[in-house]
Design a protein around this motif. Structure first.
Motif, PDB file in Angstrom:
ATOM      1  N   ALA A 221      10.475  -8.214  -5.641  1.00  0.00           N
ATOM      2  CA  ALA A 221       9.342  -7.331  -5.933  1.00  0.00           C
ATOM      3  C   ALA A 221       8.996  -6.483  -4.710  1.00  0.00           C
ATOM      4  CB  ALA A 221       8.131  -8.151  -6.387  1.00  0.00           C
ATOM      5  N   VAL A 222       8.974  -7.093  -3.534  1.00  0.00           N
ATOM      6  CA  VAL A 222       8.661  -6.372  -2.298  1.00  0.00           C
ATOM      7  C   VAL A 222       9.725  -5.309  -2.015  1.00  0.00           C
ATOM      8  CG1 VAL A 222       8.592  -6.646   0.226  1.00  0.00           C
ATOM      9  CG2 VAL A 222       7.229  -8.136  -1.244  1.00  0.00           C
ATOM     10  N   GLU A 223      10.997  -5.653  -2.206  1.00  0.00           N
ATOM     11  CA  GLU A 223      12.070  -4.676  -1.990  1.00  0.00           C
ATOM     12  C   GLU A 223      11.902  -3.485  -2.938  1.00  0.00           C
ATOM     13  OE1 GLU A 223      15.632  -7.013  -2.423  1.00  0.00           O
ATOM     14  OE2 GLU A 223      15.521  -7.752  -0.360  1.00  0.00           O
ATOM     15  N   SER A 224      11.528  -3.738  -4.172  1.00  0.00           N
ATOM     16  CA  SER A 224      11.307  -2.662  -5.141  1.00  0.00           C
ATOM     17  C   SER A 224      10.130  -1.784  -4.725  1.00  0.00           C
ATOM     18  CB  SER A 224      11.049  -3.237  -6.530  1.00  0.00           C
ATOM     19  OG  SER A 224      12.175  -3.943  -6.979  1.00  0.00           O
ATOM     20  N   LEU A 225       9.056  -2.403  -4.285  1.00  0.00           N
ATOM     21  CA  LEU A 225       7.886  -1.638  -3.829  1.00  0.00           C
ATOM     22  C   LEU A 225       8.223  -0.787  -2.612  1.00  0.00           C
ATOM     23  CD1 LEU A 225       5.269  -4.457  -4.360  1.00  0.00           C
ATOM     24  CD2 LEU A 225       5.247  -2.229  -5.524  1.00  0.00           C
ATOM     25  N   MET A 226       9.010  -1.330  -1.705  1.00  0.00           N
ATOM     26  CA  MET A 226       9.414  -0.565  -0.528  1.00  0.00           C
ATOM     27  C   MET A 226      10.308   0.603  -0.928  1.00  0.00           C
ATOM     28  SD  MET A 226       9.972  -3.719   2.143  1.00  0.00           S
ATOM     29  CE  MET A 226      10.613  -2.740   3.468  1.00  0.00           C
ATOM     30  N   TYR A 227      11.205   0.396  -1.875  1.00  0.00           N
ATOM     31  CA  TYR A 227      12.068   1.461  -2.374  1.00  0.00           C
ATOM     32  C   TYR A 227      11.227   2.593  -2.972  1.00  0.00           C
ATOM     33  CZ  TYR A 227      15.622   3.874  -5.106  1.00  0.00           C
ATOM     34  OH  TYR A 227      16.430   4.837  -5.642  1.00  0.00           O
ATOM     35  N   LEU A 228      10.097   2.242  -3.562  1.00  0.00           N
ATOM     36  CA  LEU A 228       9.199   3.229  -4.160  1.00  0.00           C
ATOM     37  C   LEU A 228       8.261   3.864  -3.135  1.00  0.00           C
ATOM     38  CD1 LEU A 228       8.417   1.321  -7.464  1.00  0.00           C
ATOM     39  CD2 LEU A 228       9.845   3.361  -7.195  1.00  0.00           C
ATOM     40  N   GLY A 229       8.427   3.531  -1.870  1.00  0.00           N
ATOM     41  CA  GLY A 229       7.668   4.185  -0.809  1.00  0.00           C
ATOM     42  C   GLY A 229       6.431   3.450  -0.349  1.00  0.00           C
ATOM     43  N   CYS A 230       6.290   2.197  -0.733  1.00  0.00           N
ATOM     44  CA  CYS A 230       5.115   1.417  -0.318  1.00  0.00           C
ATOM     45  C   CYS A 230       5.370   0.764   1.038  1.00  0.00           C
ATOM     46  CB  CYS A 230       4.799   0.327  -1.338  1.00  0.00           C
ATOM     47  SG  CYS A 230       4.298   0.949  -2.942  1.00  0.00           S
ATOM     48  N   ASP A 231       4.306   0.582   1.783  1.00  0.00           N
ATOM     49  CA  ASP A 231       4.324  -0.237   2.989  1.00  0.00           C
ATOM     50  C   ASP A 231       3.843  -1.615   2.579  1.00  0.00           C
ATOM     51  OD1 ASP A 231       5.068   1.858   4.820  1.00  0.00           O
ATOM     52  OD2 ASP A 231       3.030   2.626   4.626  1.00  0.00           O
ATOM     53  N   VAL A 232       4.549  -2.660   2.987  1.00  0.00           N
ATOM     54  CA  VAL A 232       4.185  -4.020   2.582  1.00  0.00           C
ATOM     55  C   VAL A 232       3.851  -4.821   3.825  1.00  0.00           C
ATOM     56  CG1 VAL A 232       4.925  -6.098   1.367  1.00  0.00           C
ATOM     57  CG2 VAL A 232       5.700  -3.840   0.574  1.00  0.00           C
ATOM     58  N   PHE A 233       2.723  -5.511   3.765  1.00  0.00           N
ATOM     59  CA  PHE A 233       2.199  -6.277   4.894  1.00  0.00           C
ATOM     60  C   PHE A 233       2.044  -7.737   4.518  1.00  0.00           C
ATOM     61  CE2 PHE A 233       0.509  -1.993   4.852  1.00  0.00           C
ATOM     62  CZ  PHE A 233       0.833  -1.538   6.120  1.00  0.00           C
ATOM     63  N   ALA A 234       2.302  -8.624   5.471  1.00  0.00           N
ATOM     64  CA  ALA A 234       2.018 -10.049   5.286  1.00  0.00           C
ATOM     65  C   ALA A 234       0.559 -10.271   5.651  1.00  0.00           C
ATOM     66  CB  ALA A 234       2.910 -10.886   6.188  1.00  0.00           C
ATOM     67  N   GLU A 235      -0.105 -11.119   4.898  1.00  0.00           N
ATOM     68  CA  GLU A 235      -1.504 -11.447   5.199  1.00  0.00           C
ATOM     69  C   GLU A 235      -1.641 -12.917   5.453  1.00  0.00           C
ATOM     70  OE1 GLU A 235      -4.101  -9.987   2.152  1.00  0.00           O
ATOM     71  OE2 GLU A 235      -3.747  -7.934   2.725  1.00  0.00           O
TER      72      GLU A 235
ATOM     73  N   LYS B 245       0.854  -1.194   0.000  1.00  0.00           N
ATOM     74  CA  LYS B 245       0.000   0.000   0.000  1.00  0.00           C
ATOM     75  C   LYS B 245       0.884   1.236   0.000  1.00  0.00           C
ATOM     76  CE  LYS B 245      -3.934  -1.901   2.509  1.00  0.00           C
ATOM     77  NZ  LYS B 245      -4.889  -1.642   3.597  1.00  0.00           N
ATOM     78  N   LYS B 246       0.369   2.292  -0.591  1.00  0.00           N
ATOM     79  CA  LYS B 246       1.045   3.583  -0.552  1.00  0.00           C
ATOM     80  C   LYS B 246      -0.007   4.642  -0.279  1.00  0.00           C
ATOM     81  CE  LYS B 246       4.374   6.539  -2.712  1.00  0.00           C
ATOM     82  NZ  LYS B 246       5.352   6.713  -3.757  1.00  0.00           N
ATOM     83  N   ASP B 247       0.239   5.453   0.740  1.00  0.00           N
ATOM     84  CA  ASP B 247      -0.705   6.489   1.145  1.00  0.00           C
ATOM     85  C   ASP B 247      -2.092   5.908   1.414  1.00  0.00           C
ATOM     86  OD1 ASP B 247       1.339   8.403   0.813  1.00  0.00           O
ATOM     87  OD2 ASP B 247       0.846   8.634  -1.305  1.00  0.00           O
ATOM     88  N   GLY B 248      -2.133   4.693   1.995  1.00  0.00           N
ATOM     89  CA  GLY B 248      -3.390   4.047   2.343  1.00  0.00           C
ATOM     90  C   GLY B 248      -4.114   3.376   1.198  1.00  0.00           C
ATOM     91  N   ARG B 249      -3.559   3.455  -0.014  1.00  0.00           N
ATOM     92  CA  ARG B 249      -4.198   2.873  -1.197  1.00  0.00           C
ATOM     93  C   ARG B 249      -3.468   1.601  -1.607  1.00  0.00           C
ATOM     94  NH1 ARG B 249      -3.765   2.628  -6.535  1.00  0.00           N
ATOM     95  NH2 ARG B 249      -1.790   3.719  -6.705  1.00  0.00           N
ATOM     96  N   SER B 250      -4.220   0.549  -1.922  1.00  0.00           N
ATOM     97  CA  SER B 250      -3.602  -0.694  -2.386  1.00  0.00           C
ATOM     98  C   SER B 250      -2.870  -0.456  -3.697  1.00  0.00           C
ATOM     99  CB  SER B 250      -4.659  -1.778  -2.597  1.00  0.00           C
ATOM    100  OG  SER B 250      -5.169  -2.215  -1.366  1.00  0.00           O
ATOM    101  N   VAL B 251      -1.650  -1.006  -3.767  1.00  0.00           N
ATOM    102  CA  VAL B 251      -0.838  -0.909  -4.976  1.00  0.00           C
ATOM    103  C   VAL B 251      -0.730  -2.286  -5.634  1.00  0.00           C
ATOM    104  CG1 VAL B 251       1.479  -0.400  -5.860  1.00  0.00           C
ATOM    105  CG2 VAL B 251       0.457   1.057  -4.096  1.00  0.00           C
ATOM    106  N   ALA B 252      -0.467  -3.314  -4.816  1.00  0.00           N
ATOM    107  CA  ALA B 252      -0.308  -4.661  -5.359  1.00  0.00           C
ATOM    108  C   ALA B 252      -0.529  -5.701  -4.267  1.00  0.00           C
ATOM    109  CB  ALA B 252       1.078  -4.841  -5.954  1.00  0.00           C
ATOM    110  N   VAL B 253      -0.989  -6.879  -4.704  1.00  0.00           N
ATOM    111  CA  VAL B 253      -1.095  -8.049  -3.832  1.00  0.00           C
ATOM    112  C   VAL B 253      -0.388  -9.188  -4.561  1.00  0.00           C
ATOM    113  CG1 VAL B 253      -2.632  -9.694  -2.707  1.00  0.00           C
ATOM    114  CG2 VAL B 253      -3.299  -7.281  -2.864  1.00  0.00           C
ATOM    115  N   LEU B 254       0.563  -9.821  -3.875  1.00  0.00           N
ATOM    116  CA  LEU B 254       1.300 -10.955  -4.426  1.00  0.00           C
ATOM    117  C   LEU B 254       0.994 -12.182  -3.580  1.00  0.00           C
ATOM    118  CD1 LEU B 254       4.711  -9.129  -4.867  1.00  0.00           C
ATOM    119  CD2 LEU B 254       3.071  -9.660  -6.672  1.00  0.00           C
TER     120      LEU B 254
END
Length: 83
Positions: free
Chosen positions: A69-83, A16-25
Motif C-alpha cells: 500500500a505504501v509503495e502504491s501511495l508513493m508511486y502516486l506522489g505521496c510522501d509517507v512518514f512513520a509515526e 500526505k500529498k501536497d501537505g494534505r493527509s491522504v491515508a493513515v495505516l
C-alpha cells in the motif's frame, strides 16, 4: 462475557500529498492475528472513511500488505512518514 483483546501497535504510516493527509495505516498485533486499520481522506471532503479493518494471520502478512500500500501511495506522489 469476554473482554476485548488488547493489541500491541506495531507501526503507523501516514501518507500526505501536497501537505494534505491522504491515508493513515496502523498495524496492531493481537498475538493470534494482526489487524491493519486504515483511515482515508478523500479529495474534496472534510470527512475521512475507515475501510476495513483488514485481518491477517500474522504480522509478516500485515506488514507485506502495508508495504505494498505504501509503495502504491508513493508511486502516486505521496510522501509517507512513520509515526
Amino acid at each position: 462475557m469476554s473482554t476485548p483483546q488488547t493489541g500491541r501497535e506495531l507501526f503507523v504510516r501516514h501518507a500526505k500529498k501536497d501537505g494534505r493527509s491522504v491515508a493513515v495505516l496502523r498495524a496492531v498485533d493481537f498475538g493470534d492475528s494482526c489487524v491493519v486499520e486504515a483511515e482515508v481522506f478523500p479529495a474534496g471532503s472534510q470527512d475521512s472513511v475507515r475501510p476495513g479493518p483488514y485481518t491477517f494471520g500474522d504480522s509478516v502478512q500485515a506488514t507485506q500488505f502495508v508495504t505494498e500500500a505504501v509503495e502504491s501511495l508513493m508511486y502516486l506522489g505521496c510522501d509517507v512518514f512513520a509515526e
